[in-house]
Design an enzyme around this catalytic site. Structure first.
Site, mmCIF file in Angstrom:
data_model
loop_
_atom_site.group_PDB
_atom_site.id
_atom_site.type_symbol
_atom_site.label_atom_id
_atom_site.label_comp_id
_atom_site.label_asym_id
_atom_site.label_seq_id
_atom_site.Cartn_x
_atom_site.Cartn_y
_atom_site.Cartn_z
ATOM 1 N N THR A 335 0.841 -1.189 0.000
ATOM 2 C CA THR A 335 0.000 0.000 0.000
ATOM 3 C C THR A 335 0.874 1.236 0.000
ATOM 4 O O THR A 335 1.531 1.537 0.997
ATOM 5 C CB THR A 335 -0.920 0.030 1.239
ATOM 6 O OG1 THR A 335 -1.692 -1.163 1.272
ATOM 7 C CG2 THR A 335 -1.854 1.225 1.188
ATOM 8 N N CYS A 336 0.914 1.934 -1.116
ATOM 9 C CA CYS A 336 1.611 3.210 -1.225
ATOM 10 C C CYS A 336 0.573 4.284 -1.499
ATOM 11 O O CYS A 336 -0.598 3.991 -1.711
ATOM 12 C CB CYS A 336 2.634 3.182 -2.354
ATOM 13 S SG CYS A 336 3.864 1.874 -2.187
#
Length: 404
Positions: A335-336
């Protein structure tokens, strides 16, 4: 969000850094704000993108931890036991919230207002059920008493209006709640309208709203375009996100070889997902993106890859060359801020997939990595932007953050 055992890199001063305790998130968040509160250049500090590290959790924040921070923080702040906010409709299972007029710690409310502005600036979609009237106040300089309480709190106003002047004295009402010490001033036919007006004014919690707004403006005043471009409903949508469309979610997924739409595992995945209750689907979205809502602009396209169960990180140190079976592994996500991916083990059965997917949702597992992901450079220097550049950046983030 990426976790690993390696020492975290030093984050450039381009970022605002928070170190928080998950189990004491409200107090630790306020303490982080306090560190910069009295600095002469504190306003420009708030314009820096936020990076969060949860104590005891080794992570590189490329979007996930900061989203998780805001979600956990505002969920905790809405806890009725803190008495900071109150449900507008006490009888509803789900209700918007407003300020509690009995909460008198205005310094804390000011800091919460700033944290709310940081939530918006850092594009953290989360559930903060404030009514539209709050956003109207934050975007304007109008008198708080001009807030349409009848529209915001219809049940309360209706109840007041139903007090009949002819029978009011039989209700044994007085002004004690509104004016401490005035318990000997009864509500009569002659002063009923004054009583109703003062009850409505107290319900608005004007001092509490003013403190919150003051904190919010510490950041918002640095991005003045926000108040001229946004309408209240636009600002609310930035925070709450768009209405969920699970068909659009499915269309946002693409697959990397050997997975494809017709692959057995992918077919099982969508069958299991489609059978989930709405709450489980939202929890999966939260597992994937750290938010159970869709950002303005819609879902980010993301790949689903086959998880390599023969990666070195899965080796059992006590049994060299022995790798776990895919059915014993959970899905993993990266998750960026502007990038997502999911690694899905090649499960043999639908039962294995359902069990592991539910476990991943419940335990909120994350993709384990030692190095920073390709979407961020952990050591590259960042030039310090001017306040004007940061202000423009803030407005662009607010307007177009979800569309990149």
């Amino acid at each position: 969000m990426c976790r690993g055992q390696a020492q975290l890199p030093i984050i450039p001063t381009y970022y605002l850094q928070f170190q928080v305790e998950r189990d004491n998130i409200v107090q630790s968040a306020l303490e982080n704000v306090e560190k910069y509160w009295d600095d002469s250049d504190s306003n420009s500090v708030w314009l820096k993108p936020l990076k969060v590290n949860f104590e005891g959790e080794y992570a590189i924040d490329v979007g996930g931890p900061s989203k998780e921070f805001f979600h956990c923080l505002f969920s905790a702040l809405l806890d009725p036991d803190l008495h900071i906010f109150r449900k507008i409709d006490d009888h509803a299972v789900s209700s918007n919230v407003w300020f509690n007029p009995e909460y008198l710690d205005y310094s804390t409310l000011e800091k919460i207002g700033l944290l709310f502005a940081l939530l918006i600036f850092n594009e953290a979609v989360t559930t903060v059920p404030f009514p539209e009237q709050l956003y109207e106040k934050l975007l304007s300089n109008r008198d708080p008493e001009a807030i349409d309480l009848e529209k915001m709190d219809q049940g309360f106003v209706k109840q007041l209006r139903e007090i009949e002047a002819e029978n009011v004295e039989a209700l044994d009402l007085d002004f004690e709640e509104l004016r401490p010490g005035d318990e000997n001033v009864p509500v009569t036919k002659e002063n009923l309208e004054l009583y109703i007006k003062e009850k409505m004014t107290k319900r608005l919690a004007i001092p509490q709203l003013a403190a919150f707004t003051k904190g919010f403006n510490r950041l918002a005043s640095m991005t003045p375009l926000m108040k001229t471009i946004f309408k209240a409903e636009d600002l609310r949508d930035v925070i709450l996100g768009e209405e969920l469309d699970w068909n659009a979610f499915r269309l946002s997924v693409y697959y990397l070889d050997p997975y494809c739409e017709d692959h057995k595992v992918i077919k099982m995945f969508w069958k299991v997902f489609d059978e989930f209750e709405e709450n489980d689907k939202r929890q999966f979205l939260k597992f994937l993106t750290c938010a159970d809502h869709v950002p303005v602009g819609g879902f980010v396209r993301f790949p689903v890859r086959r998880l390599d169960n023969k990666a070195d990180k899965y080796l059992d140190p006590d049994e060299p060359n022995k790798y776990p079976e895919p059915g014993n592994l959970m899905p993993e996500v990266m998750t960026c801020k502007d990038f997502l991916s999911m690694d899905l083990p090649e499960y043999e059965t639908e039962e294995d997939l359902r069990f592991r997917l539910k476990m991943a949702i419940e335990t909120r597992g994350f993709h384990l990595e030692v190095e920073a992901p390709p979407c961020v450079s952990a050591t590259a220097p960042f030039p310090e932007p001017s306040i004007l550049q940061q202000a423009v950046q803030g407005v662009v983030q607010l307007l177009f953050g979800g569309r990149r």
